[in-house]
Write a protein that holds these residues in place. Structure first.
Motif, PDB file in Angstrom:
ATOM      1  N   LEU A 150       0.825  -1.203   0.000  1.00  0.00           N
ATOM      2  CA  LEU A 150       0.000   0.000   0.000  1.00  0.00           C
ATOM      3  C   LEU A 150       0.862   1.257   0.000  1.00  0.00           C
ATOM      4  N   ALA A 151       1.934   1.244   0.810  1.00  0.00           N
ATOM      5  CA  ALA A 151       2.819   2.408   0.862  1.00  0.00           C
ATOM      6  C   ALA A 151       3.511   2.631  -0.480  1.00  0.00           C
ATOM      7  N   GLY A 152       3.943   1.546  -1.105  1.00  0.00           N
ATOM      8  CA  GLY A 152       4.571   1.674  -2.417  1.00  0.00           C
ATOM      9  C   GLY A 152       3.605   2.194  -3.464  1.00  0.00           C
ATOM     10  N   ALA A 153       2.363   1.712  -3.384  1.00  0.00           N
ATOM     11  CA  ALA A 153       1.339   2.177  -4.331  1.00  0.00           C
ATOM     12  C   ALA A 153       1.044   3.662  -4.134  1.00  0.00           C
ATOM     13  N   LEU A 154       1.025   4.114  -2.871  1.00  0.00           N
ATOM     14  CA  LEU A 154       0.778   5.529  -2.591  1.00  0.00           C
ATOM     15  C   LEU A 154       1.916   6.393  -3.130  1.00  0.00           C
ATOM     16  N   ALA A 155       3.165   5.926  -2.958  1.00  0.00           N
ATOM     17  CA  ALA A 155       4.298   6.678  -3.502  1.00  0.00           C
ATOM     18  C   ALA A 155       4.209   6.765  -5.023  1.00  0.00           C
ATOM     19  N   ASP A 156       3.898   5.628  -5.670  1.00  0.00           N
ATOM     20  CA  ASP A 156       3.752   5.639  -7.135  1.00  0.00           C
ATOM     21  C   ASP A 156       2.660   6.609  -7.570  1.00  0.00           C
ATOM     22  N   VAL A 166      10.286  17.824  -5.975  1.00  0.00           N
ATOM     23  CA  VAL A 166      11.474  18.410  -5.349  1.00  0.00           C
ATOM     24  C   VAL A 166      12.039  17.363  -4.398  1.00  0.00           C
ATOM     25  N   ALA A 167      13.303  17.012  -4.545  1.00  0.00           N
ATOM     26  CA  ALA A 167      13.955  16.037  -3.673  1.00  0.00           C
ATOM     27  C   ALA A 167      15.052  16.729  -2.875  1.00  0.00           C
ATOM     28  N   LEU A 168      15.231  16.302  -1.626  1.00  0.00           N
ATOM     29  CA  LEU A 168      16.182  16.985  -0.752  1.00  0.00           C
ATOM     30  C   LEU A 168      17.606  16.456  -0.847  1.00  0.00           C
ATOM     31  N   SER A 169      17.834  15.426  -1.642  1.00  0.00           N
ATOM     32  CA  SER A 169      19.200  14.933  -1.803  1.00  0.00           C
ATOM     33  C   SER A 169      19.300  14.162  -3.117  1.00  0.00           C
ATOM     34  N   PRO A 170      20.525  13.934  -3.601  1.00  0.00           N
ATOM     35  CA  PRO A 170      20.679  13.159  -4.841  1.00  0.00           C
ATOM     36  C   PRO A 170      20.109  11.752  -4.723  1.00  0.00           C
ATOM     37  N   GLY A 171      20.304  11.099  -3.567  1.00  0.00           N
ATOM     38  CA  GLY A 171      19.779   9.754  -3.383  1.00  0.00           C
ATOM     39  C   GLY A 171      18.271   9.707  -3.418  1.00  0.00           C
ATOM     40  N   MET A 172      17.626  10.713  -2.855  1.00  0.00           N
ATOM     41  CA  MET A 172      16.164  10.775  -2.903  1.00  0.00           C
ATOM     42  C   MET A 172      15.683  10.965  -4.341  1.00  0.00           C
ATOM     43  N   ALA A 173      16.386  11.793  -5.086  1.00  0.00           N
ATOM     44  CA  ALA A 173      16.019  12.006  -6.493  1.00  0.00           C
ATOM     45  C   ALA A 173      16.110  10.697  -7.273  1.00  0.00           C
ATOM     46  N   LEU A 174      17.172   9.912  -7.045  1.00  0.00           N
ATOM     47  CA  LEU A 174      17.306   8.629  -7.721  1.00  0.00           C
ATOM     48  C   LEU A 174      16.167   7.691  -7.340  1.00  0.00           C
ATOM     49  N   GLY A 175      15.793   7.706  -6.041  1.00  0.00           N
ATOM     50  CA  GLY A 175      14.708   6.855  -5.582  1.00  0.00           C
ATOM     51  C   GLY A 175      13.386   7.197  -6.251  1.00  0.00           C
ATOM     52  N   VAL A 176      13.122   8.487  -6.425  1.00  0.00           N
ATOM     53  CA  VAL A 176      11.891   8.905  -7.105  1.00  0.00           C
ATOM     54  C   VAL A 176      11.906   8.442  -8.553  1.00  0.00           C
ATOM     55  N   ARG A 180       9.354   6.440 -10.946  1.00  0.00           N
ATOM     56  CA  ARG A 180       8.659   7.219 -11.983  1.00  0.00           C
ATOM     57  C   ARG A 180       9.694   7.959 -12.826  1.00  0.00           C
ATOM     58  N   PRO A 181      10.310   7.268 -13.805  1.00  0.00           N
ATOM     59  CA  PRO A 181      11.392   7.897 -14.585  1.00  0.00           C
ATOM     60  C   PRO A 181      10.976   9.164 -15.311  1.00  0.00           C
ATOM     61  N   SER A 182       9.689   9.306 -15.621  1.00  0.00           N
ATOM     62  CA  SER A 182       9.266  10.439 -16.441  1.00  0.00           C
ATOM     63  C   SER A 182       9.016  11.725 -15.662  1.00  0.00           C
ATOM     64  N   VAL A 183       8.927  11.661 -14.341  1.00  0.00           N
ATOM     65  CA  VAL A 183       8.601  12.869 -13.585  1.00  0.00           C
ATOM     66  C   VAL A 183       9.839  13.763 -13.467  1.00  0.00           C
ATOM     67  N   PRO A 184       9.700  15.072 -13.705  1.00  0.00           N
ATOM     68  CA  PRO A 184      10.841  15.979 -13.529  1.00  0.00           C
ATOM     69  C   PRO A 184      11.193  16.091 -12.039  1.00  0.00           C
ATOM     70  N   VAL A 185      12.456  15.857 -11.701  1.00  0.00           N
ATOM     71  CA  VAL A 185      12.908  15.924 -10.308  1.00  0.00           C
ATOM     72  C   VAL A 185      14.023  16.960 -10.198  1.00  0.00           C
ATOM     73  N   THR A 186      13.867  17.870  -9.256  1.00  0.00           N
ATOM     74  CA  THR A 186      14.879  18.894  -8.986  1.00  0.00           C
ATOM     75  C   THR A 186      15.376  18.723  -7.556  1.00  0.00           C
ATOM     76  N   ILE A 187      16.692  18.717  -7.382  1.00  0.00           N
ATOM     77  CA  ILE A 187      17.272  18.581  -6.044  1.00  0.00           C
ATOM     78  C   ILE A 187      17.390  19.960  -5.405  1.00  0.00           C
TER      79      ILE A 187
END
Length: 411
Positions: A150-156, A166-176, A180-187
């Protein structure tokens, strides 16, 4: 632009806690935007029904009392998350907006963000402060396969519905982007509030003189949460070894959390409490500058779990803002920064006694301290100043709003 800003645990400088949302929101207001923050009131006191609305330097803040603290059971905390999720959904949907922004944790804040954005037909931007469910799974806190799913589905779902993340670190950006490879992520990491931490030397001298146990002795500080992820007992074990090497070194732990009592008991068992180690309850953010100004070194701690290395701890950036060396006991991007610049120390996460030896050796090394302070200051000014990172943050909001307008104009 009218912005609805959802943050379950928003704080202003008069409160104990991170002020990222306050600083970003007040800068948005200064740029001419209208900002409504939707949050909870977790200050002690009787439960009151209904919303309270206040003005924080031009930010309209909507508070609803939903009790929460780190001593609650996991089930009780989930209940608090669900309660705010429902309340915030109704509140956000009633406020006019050109964009809805929600910042975790918890992950459930994405629900009112997405639903309000859909109802208003405006873009949704999601800020990721911790990767869920990856972190609680790695820590062993989320063991039920159904809950994990359920938690994974909510994140997706949150990432799929976001115009940008917006991600607070490079590792978080990679996790996002793994989800979801298509979403624009800014650190946009946490930031150094340089002006806030510019303390007059006379105030620092007065602070040291006021506390007879400190005086002109070296001081190592920890400021922040004492939760399950932090493992501040590590610093107590290090202090035990420091006392054997240099009995004059002092350690000050300022904060709150689930492991406050156990950390104090450990210090007492080793005869450190109220001698080598002092513990103060949480203080308002506005009180931290003089404490860090008096520090020889600051510290940031987490349990030896690699997933936690992607953190973007406020205490790390507060140390930079105060031009203080920062000692951490984990790897990852912050350890790399320290290695590149010399702004602090990277301690062995599995050897607190060895960490005590390293800290003791550097606490009186004036040449190293001067170089580390200069390096910390340069990082604060050149890479992590609040004003510099705000420009990046505001750019994400403008691009998201502009992209949505362009799409709507095509139809």
């Amino acid at each position: 632009m009218r912005i609805v800003y959802i943050h379950q645990y928003y704080c202003n400088p008069g409160m104990a806690g991170g002020i990222r949302s306050y600083e970003q929101a007040r800068r948005l207001v200064a740029r001419g935007h209208t900002v409504d923050v939707i949050t909870t009131d977790i200050t002690p006191g009787a439960r009151e029904l209904g919303w309270k609305v206040t003005d924080d330097d031009g930010i309209t803040v909507h508070w609803f009392r939903v009790p929460y603290d780190n001593h609650m059971s996991y089930a009780r905390r989930l209940r608090a998350f669900a309660e705010f999720m429902l309340l915030a959904t109704v509140r956000a949907a009633r406020i006019g907006a050109d964009l809805v922004f929600a910042t975790s944790t918890p992950l459930t804040v994405a629900v009112p963000g997405v639903l309000a954005a859909r109802l208003r037909r405006v873009p949704f931007v999601f800020e990721v402060r911790d990767l869920w469910p990856e972190i609680p799974i790695e820590m062993g806190a989320l063991r039920n396969p159904v809950a994990r799913g359920l938690a994974g589905a909510l994140a997706d779902w949150a990432y799929r519905n976001a115009a940008a993340v917006v991600a607070l670190s490079p590792g978080m950006a990679l996790g996002v982007n793994k989800r979801r490879p298509s979403v624009p992520v800014t650190i946009v990491p946490n930031a150094a509030d340089i002006e806030l931490f510019a303390v007059d030397p006379s105030s620092v001298a007065a602070f040291r003189n006021e506390h007879h146990w400190l005086g002109d002795r070296p001081l190592i500080v920890y400021t922040g949460a004492l939760g399950a992820v932090n493992g501040v007992d590590y610093l107590v074990h290090a202090a035990r070894r420091m006392r054997e090497i240099d009995p004059e070194i002092r350690v000050l732990i300022v904060g709150h959390g689930r492991e406050w009592e156990s950390t104090g008991r450990l210090a007492a068992e080793h005869g450190l409490l109220d001698t080598t180690v002092r513990m103060w309850e949480k203080v308002p953010k506005s009180d931290l500058p003089v404490i860090l100004g008096a520090a020889t070194l600051s510290t940031s701690m987490v349990r030896p779990i690699p997933g936690l290395w992607d953190n973007s701890a406020n205490k790390f950036f507060d140390a930079l803002a105060a031009s203080r060396p920062i000692a951490i006991n984990y790897g990852g991007w912050q350890a790399d920064l320290i290695g590149e610049t010399g702004a602090g120390l990277v301690l062995d996460p599995h050897d607190p006694a060895g960490a005590g030896e390293v800290l003791a050796a550097h606490a009186r090394d004036e040449d190293w301290l001067a170089k580390a302070r200069d390096a910390a200051h340069r990082l604060a000014v050149e890479r992590f100043s609040r004003d510099l990172l705000f420009e990046r943050f505001e750019g994400v909001l403008h691009r998201s709003a502009g992209r949505t307008r362009s799409l709507s104009e095509q139809y």
